[in-house]
Design an enzyme around this catalytic site. Structure first.
Site, PDB file in Angstrom:
ATOM      1  N   SER A  97      18.222  53.362  97.005  1.00 15.84           N
ATOM      2  CA  SER A  97      17.487  54.522  96.480  1.00 15.84           C
ATOM      3  C   SER A  97      16.283  54.224  95.597  1.00 15.84           C
ATOM      4  O   SER A  97      15.561  55.149  95.242  1.00 15.84           O
ATOM      5  CB  SER A  97      18.435  55.428  95.716  1.00 15.84           C
ATOM      6  OG  SER A  97      19.147  56.197  96.627  1.00 15.84           O
ATOM      7  N   LYS A 122      14.150  59.757  86.517  1.00 13.81           N
ATOM      8  CA  LYS A 122      14.964  60.426  87.532  1.00 13.81           C
ATOM      9  C   LYS A 122      15.953  61.347  86.820  1.00 13.81           C
ATOM     10  O   LYS A 122      16.484  60.987  85.760  1.00 13.81           O
ATOM     11  CB  LYS A 122      15.701  59.355  88.349  1.00 13.81           C
ATOM     12  CG  LYS A 122      16.521  59.879  89.514  1.00 13.81           C
ATOM     13  CD  LYS A 122      17.142  58.736  90.326  1.00 13.81           C
ATOM     14  CE  LYS A 122      17.906  59.240  91.539  1.00 13.81           C
ATOM     15  NZ  LYS A 122      18.486  58.137  92.344  1.00 13.81           N
ATOM     16  N   SER A 169      17.386  58.106  97.338  1.00 13.08           N
ATOM     17  CA  SER A 169      17.506  59.369  96.648  1.00 13.08           C
ATOM     18  C   SER A 169      16.491  59.582  95.525  1.00 13.08           C
ATOM     19  O   SER A 169      16.263  60.723  95.116  1.00 13.08           O
ATOM     20  CB  SER A 169      18.912  59.498  96.050  1.00 13.08           C
ATOM     21  OG  SER A 169      19.124  58.502  95.062  1.00 13.08           O
TER      22      SER A 169
HETATM   23  N1  GLN Z   1      20.993  56.586 100.989  1.00 13.42           N
HETATM   24  C1  GLN Z   1      22.188  55.964 100.458  1.00 13.42           C
HETATM   25  C2  GLN Z   1      23.263  57.007 100.280  1.00 13.42           C
HETATM   26  O1  GLN Z   1      23.034  58.130 100.613  1.00 13.42           O
HETATM   27  C3  GLN Z   1      21.861  55.268  99.162  1.00 13.42           C
HETATM   28  C4  GLN Z   1      21.647  56.210  98.049  1.00 13.42           C
HETATM   29  C5  GLN Z   1      21.407  55.530  96.746  1.00 13.42           C
HETATM   30  O2  GLN Z   1      21.029  54.370  96.676  1.00 13.42           O
HETATM   31  N2  GLN Z   1      21.657  56.264  95.677  1.00 13.42           N
HETATM   32  O3  GLN Z   1      24.335  56.718  99.822  1.00 13.42           O
END
Ligand code: GLN
Length: 485
Positions: free
Chosen positions: A177, A78, A153
């Site tokens: 995420s 990532k 994400s």
């Molecule tokens: N979707 C969640 C957020 O927008 C979690 C994102 C994540 O785990 N990085 O904060």
């Protein structure tokens, strides 16, 4: 079957038998990238040349019998881990030409284990999102249906594994995420216990919630990657000096006599009927494997989303203060004074979702509001953690759906942040409590979209997660379909 479709352990068997080489596997992965990347768009940066050189080097090691746990395996990262000499953007304009001078600990560890790096994958900007649509490099698509999102994400990392554009990958999970995109792309995703994997060199979003973990095609590969990335790091003060077991040891353990908790708060109105049916089927499979499934209650579940959207933005607003155009990253030109430079840099450098979070976080932390918001949220967070502590006194493991719905359409939720936030309704509690969770494929909708089941366990019980996920995977025999791209 093409080489890019294989798992880590299948490729390792082939290396051992002298049936293929890392150069061939890596070439197969890049050939696949050339064929499908224009549609999937899983990567921000490809590392083709260095990957092919690393593969040649790995083949030398394999011939000499000097192999490590990942020698010659193509892995994607990532774009949130610092990679020495390789651009690391976090999906943001503000870091779009940032070249880190050092490697994150996980990158060092994978390198030392012999991995071949294919590239840096797309993500929501600063990991804020559930669809990989907030990336300044454009959206990644779900390989199972290109009109849909891959989750987020870490959507690029999940899509790359599902599409065969790498053999396995790493993501990060602050509120879901890893597990949410794993579920939506039909792969395995594991979020370790907070403190299990070093965050050194991980670009911070919400420091008390962030964890790094693997995306793989099966549970065995997740165990292989956990063996490499887990462990104490003296450079990271929240990493825990807890012994790392050999996670492969848990693969064949079985779950006979286990008690598995099914939290009633996770089967709510609004959950997609096909998702619910697949997860109920998974419960039957777990029972057939010898476990006893019992209904439990996690009474503070209803507060998770509210608590998360105070804690995470508060920490983010503080972490993102460093992007000021002075030390590194993007800087707006032609400023009258320093203040204007800050303003213009941050206005142009951050996207709308990141700005929204910075504003929420700054508000929650501002003088006079701290007690009402951040402190209150921290108190409720303790109650959420206690729910899990109490549950694990009676259960070996908890089973829930990973997401309330299968993958939604690109653009469907971009104008409605609340709807977007709700996609993490089943994954956020895990981060607030600091416990580990894994998402495993548990079937498909009638239209062919993947569905995931989530297992949760107590702190540092990743072995237990691998044990139940592996027992489930063997018995459920979810068809090893691959997306047709
Ligand atoms: N979707 C969640 C957020 O927008 C979690 C994102 C994540 O785990 N990085 O904060």
């Amino acid at each position: 079957m093409e080489l890019y479709e294989l798992t880590i352990h299948e490729i390792q068997d082939k290396f051992l038998a002298g049936e293929t080489t890392s150069a061939e596997v890596t070439a197969s992965v890049f050939k696949r990238i050339d064929a499908v990347e224009k549609d999937v768009r899983a990567y921000i940066t490809l590392m083709r040349e260095t990957a092919l050189a690393e593969a040649e080097e790995a083949d030398g090691k394999i011939r000499r019998g000097e192999t490590g746990p990942l020698t010659g395996i193509p892995i994607a990262l990532k774009d949130i881990y610092c990679t020495k000499g390789v651009r690391t953007t976090c999906g943001s304009r503000i870091l779009s030409d940032f070249i880190p001078p050092y490697d994150a600990t996980v990158v060092e560890k994978l390198r030392a284990a012999g991995a071949v790096f294919t590239g840096k994958t797309n993500m929501d900007e600063f990991a804020m999102g559930s669809s990989t649509e907030t990336s300044c490099f454009g959206a990644t698509r779900n390989p199972w249906d290109l009109s849909r999102i891959p989750g987020g994400s870490s959507g690029g990392s999940a899509a790359a594994v599902a599409a065969g554009e790498c053999i396995a990958s790493l993501g990060s999970d602050t509120g879901g995420s890893i597990r949410q995109p794993a579920a939506l792309c039909g792969v395995v995703g594991l979020k370790p216990t907070y403190g299990r994997v070093s965050r050194y060199g991980l670009i911070a979003f919400a420091s008390s919630l962030d964890q790094i973990g693997p995306f793989t095609k099966d549970v065995e590969d997740a165990a292989i990657l956990m063996n490499v990335i887990a462990g104490y790091d003296p450079r990271e003060s929240t990493s825990v000096p807890e012994e790392v077991p050999d996670y492969r040891r848990f693969l064949a353990g079985g779950i006979e006599g286990w008690t598995v908790g099914i939290p009633k708060e996770y089967f709510i109105a609004g959950i997609d009927p096909e998702v619910e049916a697949a997860v109920r089927e998974a419960i039957k499979v777990v029972e057939a494997a010898g476990a006893r499934c019992v209904e439990i209650s996690l009474p503070h579940t209803q507060y998770c989303l509210a608590v998360y959207y105070i804690v995470a933005p508060a920490e983010a607003s503080s972490n993102l203060a460093r992007y000021d155009g002075v030390k590194y990253g993007f800087r707006a030109e032609e400023n009258r004074d320093l203040l204007e430079m800050y303003k213009k840099t941050r206005s142009a450098g951050f996207g709308a979702e990141v700005k929204r979070r910075i504003m929420i976080g700054t508000y929650a932390l501002s003088s006079g509001y701290y007690d009402a918001y951040y402190k209150k949220a921290s108190q409720v967070r303790s109650l959420i953690k206690r729910d899990f502590d109490l549950a694990f006194a009676d259960c070996d493991c908890i089973l829930t759906p990973t997401t309330p719905t299968p993958a939604f359409r690109v653009g469907e939720k971009t104008d409605d942040p609340m709807q977007m936030y709700l996609s993490d309704i089943f994954t956020i509690s895990t981060n607030l409590a600091g416990i580990p969770g894994i998402s495993v494929p548990c079937g498909f909708t009638a239209s062919g979209l993947p569905i995931g089941v989530q297992f949760l366990a107590g702190h540092f019980q990743e072995g237990r997660l691998i044990q139940i996920a592996s027992a489930y995977e063997k018995r459920a025999k979810i068809e090893r379909r691959r997306p047709t791209l």
